[in-house]
Each structure stands twice: as structure tokens, then as C-alpha cells.
Motif scaffolding. Structure first.
Motif, PDB file in Angstrom:
ATOM      1  N   ARG A 234       0.821  -1.223   0.000  1.00 21.65           N
ATOM      2  CA  ARG A 234       0.000   0.000   0.000  1.00 21.65           C
ATOM      3  C   ARG A 234       0.844   1.259   0.000  1.00 21.65           C
ATOM      4  O   ARG A 234       0.335   2.348  -0.012  1.00 21.65           O
ATOM      5  N   ARG A 235       2.183   1.077   0.096  1.00 24.52           N
ATOM      6  CA  ARG A 235       3.076   2.240   0.032  1.00 24.52           C
ATOM      7  C   ARG A 235       4.081   2.005  -1.091  1.00 24.52           C
ATOM      8  O   ARG A 235       5.277   1.850  -0.838  1.00 24.52           O
ATOM      9  N   PRO A 236       3.604   1.921  -2.350  1.00 20.70           N
ATOM     10  CA  PRO A 236       4.546   1.654  -3.445  1.00 20.70           C
ATOM     11  C   PRO A 236       5.518   2.814  -3.627  1.00 20.70           C
ATOM     12  O   PRO A 236       5.228   3.941  -3.233  1.00 20.70           O
ATOM     13  N   VAL A 237       6.667   2.505  -4.226  1.00 22.11           N
ATOM     14  CA  VAL A 237       7.693   3.528  -4.442  1.00 22.11           C
ATOM     15  C   VAL A 237       7.151   4.564  -5.424  1.00 22.11           C
ATOM     16  O   VAL A 237       6.557   4.223  -6.444  1.00 22.11           O
ATOM     17  N   VAL A 238       7.346   5.833  -5.101  1.00 25.97           N
ATOM     18  CA  VAL A 238       6.909   6.902  -6.007  1.00 25.97           C
ATOM     19  C   VAL A 238       8.156   7.508  -6.648  1.00 25.97           C
ATOM     20  O   VAL A 238       9.005   8.054  -5.947  1.00 25.97           O
TER      21      VAL A 238
ATOM     22  N   HIS B 295       3.656   4.929 -16.724  1.00 23.37           N
ATOM     23  CA  HIS B 295       2.352   4.622 -16.124  1.00 23.37           C
ATOM     24  C   HIS B 295       2.290   5.333 -14.778  1.00 23.37           C
ATOM     25  O   HIS B 295       2.531   4.742 -13.735  1.00 23.37           O
ATOM     26  N   ASP B 296       1.986   6.615 -14.834  1.00 22.98           N
ATOM     27  CA  ASP B 296       2.059   7.442 -13.637  1.00 22.98           C
ATOM     28  C   ASP B 296       0.747   7.335 -12.857  1.00 22.98           C
ATOM     29  O   ASP B 296      -0.089   8.234 -12.904  1.00 22.98           O
ATOM     30  N   ARG B 297       0.558   6.212 -12.180  1.00 20.30           N
ATOM     31  CA  ARG B 297      -0.678   6.004 -11.434  1.00 20.30           C
ATOM     32  C   ARG B 297      -0.494   4.847 -10.458  1.00 20.30           C
ATOM     33  O   ARG B 297       0.469   4.085 -10.570  1.00 20.30           O
TER      34      ARG B 297
ATOM     35  N   LEU C  44     -10.322  -4.434  -1.407  1.00 19.93           N
ATOM     36  CA  LEU C  44      -9.875  -3.603  -2.523  1.00 19.93           C
ATOM     37  C   LEU C  44     -10.229  -2.138  -2.285  1.00 19.93           C
ATOM     38  O   LEU C  44      -9.435  -1.236  -2.573  1.00 19.93           O
ATOM     39  N   PHE C  45     -11.419  -1.920  -1.758  1.00 23.36           N
ATOM     40  CA  PHE C  45     -11.859  -0.548  -1.493  1.00 23.36           C
ATOM     41  C   PHE C  45     -10.895   0.118  -0.499  1.00 23.36           C
ATOM     42  O   PHE C  45     -10.374   1.204  -0.731  1.00 23.36           O
ATOM     43  N   ARG C  46     -10.624  -0.585   0.567  1.00 26.67           N
ATOM     44  CA  ARG C  46      -9.763  -0.041   1.626  1.00 26.67           C
ATOM     45  C   ARG C  46      -8.335   0.162   1.100  1.00 26.67           C
ATOM     46  O   ARG C  46      -7.740   1.213   1.262  1.00 26.67           O
ATOM     47  N   TRP C  47      -7.798  -0.857   0.419  1.00 27.04           N
ATOM     48  CA  TRP C  47      -6.409  -0.777  -0.053  1.00 27.04           C
ATOM     49  C   TRP C  47      -6.259   0.304  -1.125  1.00 27.04           C
ATOM     50  O   TRP C  47      -5.246   0.994  -1.180  1.00 27.04           O
ATOM     51  N   GLY C  48      -7.272   0.440  -1.976  1.00 26.15           N
ATOM     52  CA  GLY C  48      -7.215   1.460  -3.033  1.00 26.15           C
ATOM     53  C   GLY C  48      -7.097   2.852  -2.428  1.00 26.15           C
ATOM     54  O   GLY C  48      -6.255   3.658  -2.837  1.00 26.15           O
ATOM     55  N   LEU C  49      -7.940   3.127  -1.412  1.00 20.48           N
ATOM     56  CA  LEU C  49      -7.896   4.455  -0.774  1.00 20.48           C
ATOM     57  C   LEU C  49      -6.544   4.677  -0.100  1.00 20.48           C
ATOM     58  O   LEU C  49      -5.940   5.748  -0.209  1.00 20.48           O
ATOM     59  N   GLU C  50      -6.066   3.630   0.578  1.00 21.12           N
ATOM     60  CA  GLU C  50      -4.769   3.764   1.271  1.00 21.12           C
ATOM     61  C   GLU C  50      -3.656   4.079   0.284  1.00 21.12           C
ATOM     62  O   GLU C  50      -2.819   4.943   0.515  1.00 21.12           O
ATOM     63  N   MET C  51      -3.648   3.369  -0.841  1.00 21.79           N
ATOM     64  CA  MET C  51      -2.592   3.566  -1.844  1.00 21.79           C
ATOM     65  C   MET C  51      -2.576   5.003  -2.351  1.00 21.79           C
ATOM     66  O   MET C  51      -1.528   5.635  -2.443  1.00 21.79           O
ATOM     67  N   VAL C  52      -3.766   5.494  -2.685  1.00 19.17           N
ATOM     68  CA  VAL C  52      -3.858   6.857  -3.225  1.00 19.17           C
ATOM     69  C   VAL C  52      -3.365   7.856  -2.191  1.00 19.17           C
ATOM     70  O   VAL C  52      -2.591   8.768  -2.496  1.00 19.17           O
ATOM     71  N   ARG C  53      -3.785   7.659  -0.944  1.00 20.97           N
ATOM     72  CA  ARG C  53      -3.407   8.636   0.090  1.00 20.97           C
ATOM     73  C   ARG C  53      -1.927   8.544   0.436  1.00 20.97           C
ATOM     74  O   ARG C  53      -1.299   9.543   0.762  1.00 20.97           O
ATOM     75  N   ASN C  54      -1.351   7.364   0.318  1.00 16.98           N
ATOM     76  CA  ASN C  54       0.081   7.224   0.629  1.00 16.98           C
ATOM     77  C   ASN C  54       0.980   7.737  -0.486  1.00 16.98           C
ATOM     78  O   ASN C  54       2.144   8.045  -0.262  1.00 16.98           O
ATOM     79  N   THR C  55       0.476   7.762  -1.713  1.00 19.46           N
ATOM     80  CA  THR C  55       1.347   8.118  -2.844  1.00 19.46           C
ATOM     81  C   THR C  55       1.066   9.498  -3.426  1.00 19.46           C
ATOM     82  O   THR C  55       1.925  10.073  -4.080  1.00 19.46           O
ATOM     83  N   GLY C  56      -0.154   9.984  -3.254  1.00 23.44           N
ATOM     84  CA  GLY C  56      -0.507  11.267  -3.872  1.00 23.44           C
ATOM     85  C   GLY C  56      -0.814  11.138  -5.353  1.00 23.44           C
ATOM     86  O   GLY C  56      -0.917  12.141  -6.065  1.00 23.44           O
ATOM     87  N   CYS C  57      -0.970   9.905  -5.858  1.00 23.05           N
ATOM     88  CA  CYS C  57      -1.296   9.715  -7.281  1.00 23.05           C
ATOM     89  C   CYS C  57      -2.665  10.318  -7.582  1.00 23.05           C
ATOM     90  O   CYS C  57      -3.551  10.323  -6.724  1.00 23.05           O
TER      91      CYS C  57
END
Ligand code: SF4
Length: 382
Positions: free
Chosen positions: A12-16, A23-25, A58-71
Motif C-alpha cells: 500500500r506504500r509503493p515507491v513513487v 504509467h504514472d498512477r 480492494l476498497f480499503r487498499w485502493g484508498l490507502e494507496m492513493v493517500r500514501n502516494t498522492g497519485c
């Protein structure tokens, strides 16, 4: 095989990256595998069976990913994203939640049907994404041979739905050089594209529609039902390309094809054996690995292959006997060779095979002795 994908949480904290990437997302893998059974598709065979992640996770992880990366985009990735059994609910919930933060939700791989187009349209509120449909072939005979359930009407309805929803640029993917393909099959692509342009606006011509037709060359892949097939020679592919160029001289339509020499090399390497290793080393010495496609030189590759006493055409253009021992036979990718052989013979007879999620287990071997995983609705485990 990872049977329970929910038990293996996504990072949930992929490298930015510091620079903008292609693929900037954020990419959220919603399920793995595909059982539609397109006979040319290696991913569709080796990633079987279908294993879905649960909507709540998926719902929870998707939100976490976006918030952790700023994508600003979250892509719901899978081999055919619209096939997740909860795709409507999941994409709607994520889109509603992320819209407030101006984050778009996208689907990278869509089926060619009205449902998928309407689904993509619901997700366009934040970002106007392009639309790509992959009919692959245009003749009913070839569709049966590759096992792709689609009719001209399905494609026409999908494009009409897209036009109605406001898309004016649509990309269509086709493949040439498939087993059993004739010149008439290639002409069918031109006929179909012209028909779309004439009828996409609810049966009337869509004058402001722009179609980008992208054509790749079939490359037979190991662990697929087409692993025994021949690939077309360079002159044969060139003839197809020029025929397409003539057939697609239509206002509003652009044609692009994948470089044929590149596909030919892919054909050599895809089904190569251990004798190719010194040829690859020789190619490296010839400077073939500079990474810039505009400097790609088939001649240099061919020289390197010939320097080891090998013949590229032997690897590429030769149909294999079913009894031939294949270089990858000692590797097991899940699906049994017997199933691949049956599918190959069915392709020759023009017979189709259903999707095991709907028509019941076909005993392809991917589930082994285990019960088919959750998400394989309609499976008869016998
Ligand atoms: S073993 Fe049966 S259920 Fe499992 S992927 Fe193959 S056909 Fe589908």
C-alpha cells in the motif's frame, strides 16, 4: 500458486519515482487470471485460475494507496477488469470517494461490449481517459478459431455506446497472421471499420469520430494452444500490411502497425531453445541491445543468429508436429499439455470452448487437485 490473494495484501506504500513515469498512477490488482480462453493469449493460460480479491479489501487498499502516494489516478488492473464479479459496486464506491480528491479511477483492460463501455463512461467524471477496444479479428471464422466470443454487432454496439457517451477518439486493436488466416480475413477488417464509421452514430455515419486502428502480428507463445503454430514470414506480413493500408483508406481512420521485424525477432526468442543462448550473446557483441527501438536492426540480429549456425525461419515459420518435444515441456505453467492440444485441434476445426466460470470446469489442470477458487461461479467440480 497463490490460492488466496486476499491473504497476500498488496503493497500500500509503493515507491513513487522522482520523475514522471510512463504509467504514472497507482495500480490495484483486483484479480488474477482469466478463463475466457483466447487461444493466442499466454497470460490467459499461465495465470489461471481466476482468483478475485474481495471488494471490501480492494476498497480499503485502493484508498490507502492513493493517500500514501498522492497519485491522481487509481487503475483497477486485471487481464479483463470488467470481469470482476463486483466491478460495478467497487468502481462506483471508489469513484464516489475519490472524486472529492480529484482522483480518477480507470480500467486498463476492457471487454469489447456495451457493459464495459458504459462502465468506463461512469468513471470519466474526473478525467477524460481514452477508450481502447480489442476485437482482435474481424471474421466470424477466425473468431471461432481464436475462441473470442464477439460478433460484429457487439463491436458496433460498443462503439455506438462509446460515441453516445461522448468519446470521439477510439482505438481498435487487431491482430494479423493468426493460424488459418486468409487474405479475405484481412479484408474483413477494412469492411468492419468502414461499417463502424457508417453506423456508429445510432445507425448513422459518425462524421467526427476518429478511429485509430492498431495492428500487431501474431507471435505463437509457449504454454498456449497455438504453441505448435507457424508464424508468418516477413514478406507475408508485409503483404498483409499493404493490403490493410489499401483497405483502410477511410476518412477519420488512422492505421498503425507493430514493426514486423520486431515481431519476427519476438517469434525467434519466444519459442527458442538453449542453442539460442550463444546467438543472443553474439547479438549483444554486435550492439543489438542499445534499448532504442529506432536503432533496432533485424539484419544485425540475423547475422548473430546465423553466426551460430542457426536459422531464424526454423524457429519462427515452422508448424510443430504434436509429437515434437518442445523446449519448454519440462516447465509446468499450470494448464495441462493435453488441454492445450485439445484446444489447438478445436481451433483447427473452428470449434469454441466456453468460459469455465460460466460453463463449468473444463479440467484444464490449472486448479490441480484443489477445488476451483472462490470467484469461479458455476464451476462443476465433479
Ligand atoms: S481447472 Fe477447471 S475451474 Fe480451474 S481454471 Fe481450469 S477449467 Fe477453470
Amino acid at each position: 500458486m497463490v490460492e488466496d490473494l486476499d491473504g497476500h495484501a498488496l503493497p500500500r506504500r509503493p515507491v513513487v519515482p522522482l520523475v514522471e513515469s510512463v504509467h504514472d498512477r497507482c495500480s490495484l490488482e483486483i484479480f488474477r487470471g482469466c478463463t475466457r480462453g483466447c487461444r493466442f493469449c499466454q497470460a490467459g493460460m499461465v495465470y489461471r485460475p481466476v482468483r478475485e480479491r474481495e471488494e471490501e479489501n480492494l476498497f480499503r487498499w485502493g484508498l490507502e494507496m492513493v493517500r500514501n502516494t498522492g497519485c491522481d489516478e487509481l487503475s483497477l488492473s486485471a487481464l479483463s477488469s470488467a470481469d470482476h464479479s463486483r466491478i460495478l459496486e467497487l468502481s462506483d464506491r471508489l469513484a464516489r470517494e475519490l472524486e472529492k480528491e480529484r482522483v480518477a479511477v480507470s480500467l486498463p483492460s476492457l471487454r469489447t461490449d456495451t457493459f464495459s463501455v458504459e462502465l468506463a463512461a461512469r468513471l470519466r467524471r474526473v478525467k477524460r481517459t481514452g477508450l481502447t477496444l480489442a476485437p482482435e479479428v474481424a471474421s466470424p471464422r477466425l473468431r471461432r478459431s481464436i475462441n473470442k466470443e464477439l460478433s460484429d454487432e457487439d463491436l458496433l454496439e460498443a462503439v455506438s455506446a462509446a460515441y453516445r457517451e461522448g468519446w470521439r477518439k477510439i482505438k481498435l486493436y487487431f491482430m494479423i497472421g493468426l493460424p488459418g488466416e486468409s487474405e479475405e480475413d484481412v479484408e474483413c477488417i477494412g469492411d468492419l471499420v468502414r461499417r463502424i464509421m457508417r453506423q456508429a452514430d445510432g445507425g448513422a455515419p459518425a462524421r467526427d469520430l476518429r478511429l485509430s486502428v492498431s495492428v500487431s502480428t501474431f507471435v505463437p507463445k509457449p504454454h498456449t494452444p497455438f504453441q505448435w503454430c507457424r508464424q508468418m514470414s516477413l514478406p507475408e506480413v508485409a503483404r498483409r500490411h499493404f493490403a490493410l493500408k489499401e483497405a483502410l483508406r477511410v476518412r477519420g481512420v488512422t492505421l498503425r502497425w507493430h514493426e514486423r521485424e520486431m515481431s519476427y525477432l519476438e517469434g525467434v526468442l519466444s519459442r527458442g531453445d538453449r542453442r539460442l543462448a550463444p546467438a543472443v550473446a553474439a547479438a549483444a557483441r554486435e550492439g543489438c541491445f542499445d534499448g532504442w527501438s529506432e536503432h533496432f536492426s533485424w539484419e544485425r540480429w540475423e547475422r548473430a543468429i546465423n553466426s551460430q549456425g542457426l536459422d531464424a525461419a526454423w524457429y519462427v515459420e515452422r508448424e510443430r508436429e504434436l509429437s515434437e518435444v518442445l523446449p519448454w515441456d519440462h516447465l509446468h505453467a499450470g494448464v495441462d499439455k493435453g488441454f492445450l492440444r485439445e484446444e489447438y485441434l478445436k481451433a483447427k476445426r473452428g470449434e469454441t470452448t466456453g468460459d469455465c466460470r460460466r460453463s463449468g470446469c473444463l479440467r484444464c489442470g490449472a486448479c490441480g487437485e484443489a477445488s476451483p477458487p472462490v470467484g469461479q461461479a458455476g464451476v462443476d467440480t465433479g
